[in-house]
Design an enzyme around this catalytic site. Structure first.
Site, PDB file in Angstrom:
ATOM      1  N   GLU A   1       0.868  -1.116  -0.131  1.00 48.86           N
ATOM      2  CA  GLU A   1       0.027  -0.004   0.137  1.00 48.86           C
ATOM      3  C   GLU A   1       0.687   1.383  -0.082  1.00 48.86           C
ATOM      4  OE1 GLU A   1      -0.586  -2.765   1.980  1.00 48.86           O
ATOM      5  OE2 GLU A   1      -2.720  -3.097   1.206  1.00 48.86           O
TER       6      GLU A   1
ATOM      7  N   HIS B   1     -10.789  -5.307   9.027  1.00 45.57           N
ATOM      8  CA  HIS B   1     -11.252  -5.268   7.815  1.00 45.57           C
ATOM      9  C   HIS B   1     -12.695  -4.657   7.920  1.00 45.57           C
ATOM     10  CE1 HIS B   1      -8.068  -8.217   7.124  1.00 45.57           C
ATOM     11  NE2 HIS B   1      -8.285  -8.177   5.829  1.00 45.57           N
TER      12      HIS B   1
END
Lengths: 349, 331
Positions: free
Chosen positions: B69, B138
């Protein structure tokens, strides 16, 4: 100033002049900072001039560089003018970023200088991104991302190089290994002797070069650039060099001896040694060297005067350039904070 | 002030997932500088939002990245500053933690630090929200963190029309935009104008349901929950507004509504402290304090991470009943 034809005597003298300019620029910054003329923090690159002059001298105007917090040398070698660069360090309107960036964020997109980067390691993914642009445009330019030995301990450096390796991007990563990461010596930060060994883990070439030898740096980066432009992907170049000054100006440097520094200056100085080499080859007379030094001195005299005389940016311009497209929130808060009393929330009782 | 009514335009009914994809696809066709990079994007990415785009546009334009990322966003900034219009996908918004420097210090500050000499037309998609028993790392809703950062625009659509229109605006914007999608409403369907020039301006709220007694400002999934609560309350006329854009924030539309209703509920799935709720309430109070008839009410997650166990997740995540009770507290 770029690019330098290191194969010609004129080019070699130009490389020397670039190094002299960087050295003198930073002499002035050192002194003017000590006199409190320059605000903020400054990080000097004295001792590392051959890496900047050699690497940037191997690049065309269209090539991009991303740099570190120690960026004065890279900037000058990429062609930024010393007067506007110094004005930026002074926080003046005439500086490359209008005084918004200072030493740690200086940039000039017109000359391919994509920004000094004081978040250590962040120069690497940025350079990778410029490489994506070059690849998508099928361009005949590449990106060179400078980073320091300290940055190699940071995760984003690994991510950025790995991405470029997997996509075969036209990027050259130049690690300036100046032996110190802030106040830690190299072997306390890393468990390897050569950072170029990392290249093997990405499946790309890793080159070690003497960072005190401007011709060697130029040759190595030139070859890496040719690989990049040929579509053969990134190269990792480790330039072994040395930092004469502390991590920042004012650093008392408890982590090393001044004898060590003096030894490097006496024996390994990239400028003095290169001047000797050129003189021995008969490519540089004493008169020419003196003229070059005088020219650099005069250039810096003028640059200091320019920076001192330049206007301060208007305080209210601090609210500009947050966005390109309108976002009225900045103006909203600014106006409210400047309103004197009587505010009824715009509605009345 | 814009209305949620689309009656004056030809529309088709599509899901939020398809609306996002249609918006991306149209912009990729219109501008070859637009490219996508993210994990598994060549297979449609998380939740199949970009399905089919790799087959249509090829590797150059739709690229799988390693799990990186920081490199994705950092390289996105580098590509944007040198002329591309990257669209970077963060599969789960919680992962923004590992690239927060690139969002905060690179994307958000580059143009400003360069004295306005650069543009960073980067779009980051971040998928957030609870409800799939995906547990704490998540399921988060982190948009307040990003909307707080100077130099970043943040949008969070709650309808298919907003989803498509804001995606097109985000990609066209010369500023960095983080586009927040709630993963539980991809199948929410609604009318979207068929005109390919249709966009939703960043910074414009939408009155999704007109009412007289209470204003409910609701984002993403909670927009649907607020509409459901409004339908259930027979004696109360509820106005429901989707702010759509979190930064810049369309304070005018929100304040005008409060001036009419005098009551305010803010419903957003982020944690309640120091976030979007507080910002919306403060803005509206600044502009319309004297019109308030009751204390304002917040509906969100009571400052916990999202738990895994379905019974506990249901406990902490707000729904239509929570919105309904908040409305009742203002009456």
């Amino acid at each position: 100033m770029p690019e330098i034809d290191i194969g010609s005597p004129d080019g070699r003298r130009e490389a020397l002049r670039t190094m002299l300019l960087v050295r003198e620029f930073e002499n002035r910054v050192r002194d003017r900072f000590a006199d409190n003329e320059i605000p903020g923090f400054v990080h000097l690159s004295q001792g590392q001039e051959a890496v900047a002059a050699g690497a940037c001298g191997a690049l065309a105007d269209d090539d991009y560089i991303t740099s570190t917090h120690r960026a004065h040398g890279h900037s000058l070698a990429k062609g930024l003018e010393p007067d506007r660069l110094l004005a930026e360090l002074y926080g003046k309107e005439a500086g490359y970023c209008g005084g918004r960036g200072g030493s740690m964020h200086v940039s000039d997109l017109e000359r391919g200088m994509l920004g000094a980067q004081p978040i250590v390691g962040a120069s690497v993914p940025l350079g990778t991104g410029a490489g994506i642009t070059a690849q998508l445009e099928d361009a005949d330019w590449c990106a060179v991302a400078f980073c320091g030995d300290g940055s190699v301990a940071a995760g984003q450096v690994h991510e950025g190089i790995n991405l470029a390796a997997t996509w075969e991007l036209p990027v050259v990563y130049v690690i300036e290994n100046n032996q110190y990461s802030e106040g830690m010596v190299f072997d306390e930060q890393h468990n390897v002797e050569d950072l170029a060994d990392m290249a093997a883990s990405y499946g790309i070439p890793g080159e070690i070069v003497d960072g005190q030898d401007v011709e060697a740096v130029h040759e190595t980066v030139s070859a890496a650039r040719e690989r990049a432009l040929a579509g053969e992907g990134p190269t990792l170049v480790e330039a072994k060099t040395y930092r004469y000054r502390g991590h920042f100006e004012g650093d008392e440097e408890p982590y090393r001896s001044q004898e060590e520094v003096e030894e490097w200056i006496a024996e390994r100085d990239p400028i003095e040694n290169y001047a000797e080499v050129l003189a021995e080859r008969g490519e540089l007379s004493i008169d020419e060297l003196e003229a070059m030094r005088a020219d650099v001195e005069a250039t810096m005299d003028a640059a200091v005067q320019f920076a001192r005389d330049a206007d301060e940016p208007a305080p209210e311009d601090a609210y500009d350039d947050v966005f390109v497209d309108p976002a009225p929130d900045v103006e909203r808060f600014r106006e409210r904070m400047e309103t004197d009393g009587g505010q009824d929330g715009g509605a009345g009782r | 002030m814009s209305s949620g009514a689309l009656s004056d335009q030809e529309t088709e009914t599509v899901s939020i997932r398809d609306a996002i994809r249609d918006g991306i696809r149209e912009e990729m066709l219109a501008d070859d500088r637009v490219f996508i990079m993210g994990q598994d994007e060549e297979d449609g990415g998380s939740f199949e939002v970009t399905a089919g785009l790799h087959d249509e546009f090829g590797f150059d334009r739709v690229r799988n990245t390693p799990i990186s990322e920081a490199a994705q966003v950092g390289a996105g900034v580098g590509a944007a500053a040198t002329g591309m219009r990257p669209l970077v996908n963060l599969s789960f918004s919680d992962f923004i933690g590992v690239c927060f420097d690139q969002v905060m210090n690179q994307a958000g500050k580059t143009r400003y630090m360069f004295g306005g000499a650069s543009e960073v037309p980067l779009t980051v998609r971040a998928i957030e929200g609870a409800g799939l028993n995906a547990a704490a790392q998540h399921s988060g809703t982190v948009h307040s963190l990003v909307a707080h950062l100077p130099g970043i625009k943040a949008v969070a659509p709650g309808t298919p029309a907003a989803a498509k229109g804001l995606m097109k605006s985000a990609i066209r914007s010369d500023d960095p935009v983080v586009y927040f999608e709630n993963k539980t409403i991809y199948e929410r369907r609604g009318p979207v104008p068929t005109d390919e020039d249709f966009t939703v301006p960043i910074g414009e709220a939408s009155v999704e349901r007109a009412g007289e007694d209470v204003t409910v400002v609701a984002t993403q999934r909670l927009l649907g929950e607020a509409n459901a609560a409004a339908r259930d309350l027979e004696d109360v006329s509820v106005e429901v507004i989707d702010p759509r854009s979190l930064y810049p924030l369309d304070t005018d539309t929100l304040a005008e509504s409060l001036k009419k209703t005098g009551r305010l509920v803010v419903a957003d799935e982020s944690p309640l402290s120091y976030g979007l709720h507080a910002e919306i309430v403060t803005r509206v109070v600044e502009d319309a304090f004297w019109h308030l008839d009751a204390p304002v009410q917040r509906v969100g997650v009571p400052d916990t991470p999202i738990p895994f166990s379905p019974s506990q997740e249901d406990e902490v995540v707000p729904d239509a009943d929570d919105v309904g009770r908040a409305i009742q507290r203002t009456i």
